[in-house]
Design an enzyme around this catalytic site. Structure first.
Site, PDB file in Angstrom:
ATOM      1  N   CYS A 130      10.091  44.703  44.719  1.00 13.44           N
ATOM      2  CA  CYS A 130      10.646  45.306  45.943  1.00 13.44           C
ATOM      3  C   CYS A 130      11.779  46.297  45.649  1.00 13.44           C
ATOM      4  O   CYS A 130      11.847  47.385  46.226  1.00 13.44           O
ATOM      5  CB  CYS A 130      11.126  44.215  46.894  1.00 13.44           C
ATOM      6  SG  CYS A 130      11.772  42.759  46.081  1.00 13.44           S
ATOM      7  N   HIS A 242      16.850  45.150  51.106  1.00 13.78           N
ATOM      8  CA  HIS A 242      17.606  45.296  49.870  1.00 13.78           C
ATOM      9  C   HIS A 242      18.392  46.615  49.923  1.00 13.78           C
ATOM     10  O   HIS A 242      17.880  47.634  50.395  1.00 13.78           O
ATOM     11  CB  HIS A 242      16.675  45.363  48.658  1.00 13.78           C
ATOM     12  CG  HIS A 242      15.954  44.091  48.354  1.00 13.78           C
ATOM     13  ND1 HIS A 242      16.228  42.879  48.952  1.00 13.78           N
ATOM     14  CD2 HIS A 242      14.943  43.846  47.460  1.00 13.78           C
ATOM     15  CE1 HIS A 242      15.426  41.947  48.456  1.00 13.78           C
ATOM     16  NE2 HIS A 242      14.644  42.505  47.560  1.00 13.78           N
TER      17      HIS A 242
END
Ligand SMILES: NC(=O)c1ccc[n+]([C@@H]2O[C@H](COP(=O)([O-])OP(=O)(O)OC[C@H]3O[C@@H](n4cnc5c(N)ncnc54)[C@H](OP(=O)(O)O)[C@@H]3O)[C@@H](O)[C@H]2O)c1
Length: 344
Positions: A130, A242
């Site tokens: 990710c 994130h």
């Protein structure tokens, strides 16, 4: 043409988001089959306005399925993906099991869709980590313009990156702090509530963690093997998205204004960059969105041709489920996949 799509790991964080994204983007499906472990047989998951019941991966016959979006972890993928691929079903895998295999393309469609052409050797395509996916979407147009030499990145990664157990642990520990219950780390190596942890995945011999190594190896494979990257990956008490503080050194000069213009036109990137309080993106705002957001673009005067910026994206979407569905879309667009059964 419509495709029969299986989702292995459909009850998980990423699997549920895959179901949402297939429905939202009206992916051409003839049937969607949610699969999970024996624990979840019969568990209901939503697909658009339908409710589907999970079936057991171990007993499912893939011979008439066109695409398997695999999101059940590395161990399951190592075992199952080659067997599924051998039945003529294309596997798009979210784990790290196949990312570094020379016979498996590692793809972020905005960056290296051309690499998909090599998928037939194993019938498996890997989705990156990710934290890498959102980063390379932002780096690619800058690399094309000024050639990246070196990247220094610090990540602030949400607990959903560690699966549904990670989210439960942040929720449970936060509650425990408020009611003065004992706080017991299980999923993470230390307490995550009102704290942060400078370790994601296991330690390697050189002192880096595996997550940090993944960012380096994957950026090379997807974007350019000549790019040097060093990372410090940190888990933070955020549920979704994130964030990354990114410092880039280029071969050619590039100003902050030029970079802003380039990124504004780049596929998959959204620039939010006003030099005023709140003129930037935060993880809370990026959750549920598709873009790799870039803010706080500025020149780094400590090196020749340096830029620094802030990058945020929903790790369950561009970092996993969205990228996997975009890979499937790119395969259809490039005529690399044909449905086994003609739509009725
Ligand atoms: N979260 C992220 O940001 C992210 C990003 C990129 C890649 N990934 C990768 O995506 C994968 C899934 O992550 P996640 O966050 O969705 O994890 P998760 O929330 O823990 O979900 C795991 C899923 O895998 C299923 N599963 C586990 N063991 C199984 C087995 N033996 N057979 C069949 N199904 C099994 C689970 O089903 P049950 O309900 O039956 O247990 C569940 O549906 C992992 O490989 C992860 O590294 C995650």
């Amino acid at each position: 043409m419509a495709f029969k799509v299986a989702i292995a790991g459909a009850t998980g964080n990423v699997g549920r988001e895959m179901l949402n994204i297939l429905a939202e983007r009206r992916f051409p499906v003839s049937e969607v089959v949610p699969l999970a472990s024996s624990r979840s047989i019969g568990t209901e998951v939503s697909f658009g306005d339908k409710t589907l019941k999970c079936r057991h991966l171990d007993t499912y016959d893939f011979s008439d399925t066109d695409i398997c979006l695999m999101s059940a972890g590395g161990t399951v993928s190592k075992d199952w993906s080659p067997r599924i691929g051998a039945q003529g079903c294309v596997v798009i895998d979210n784990s790290s099991a196949w990312r570094y295999d020379a016979e498996v393309p590692l793809v972020v469609p905005e960056v290296n869709a051309h690499a998909l052409d090599g998928f037939r050797k194993k019938n498996i395509i890997a989705n990156p980590n990710c934290s890498t996916a959102q980063l390379v979407v932002a780096l690619k147009p800058l690399h094309d313009a000024a050639v990246i030499k070196r990247v220094v990145v610090s990540t602030y990664q949400s607990v959903s990156g560690a699966g549904k157990d990670g989210m439960d642990e942040l929720f449970g520990q936060t509650r425990a702090v408020f009611v003065s219950d004992p706080v017991e780390p299980k999923k993470f190596p230390k307490r995550i509530a009102f704290n942060l942890i400078p370790q994601i995945d296991v330690f390697m011999e050189d002192g880096y963690t595996k997550e940090e190594w993944k960012m380096m190896a994957e950026t090379k494979k997807i974007l350019d093997p000549k790019i040097k990257l060093t990372a410090t990956c940190v888990r933070v008490p955020v549920f979704i998205s994130h964030s990354e503080a990114v410092n880039v050194e280029f071969e050619k000069p590039i100003s902050a204004d030029e970079a802003r213009d380039i990124l504004r036109k780049a596929p998959g990137v959204l620039v939010i960059d006003k030099r005023e309080p709140g003129g930037y993106i935060t993880p809370h705002e990026a959750a549920g969105e598709d873009a790799s957001y870039v803010s706080r673009i500025r020149e780094d005067a400590t090196v020749e041709n340096g830029l620094t910026f802030w990058n945020v994206s929903d790790n369950l979407r561009k970092g996993a489920a969205l990228n996997a569905v975009q890979i499937a879309e790119a395969m259809i667009e490039r005529k690399l996949i044909v449905a086994k059964k003609k739509a009725a």
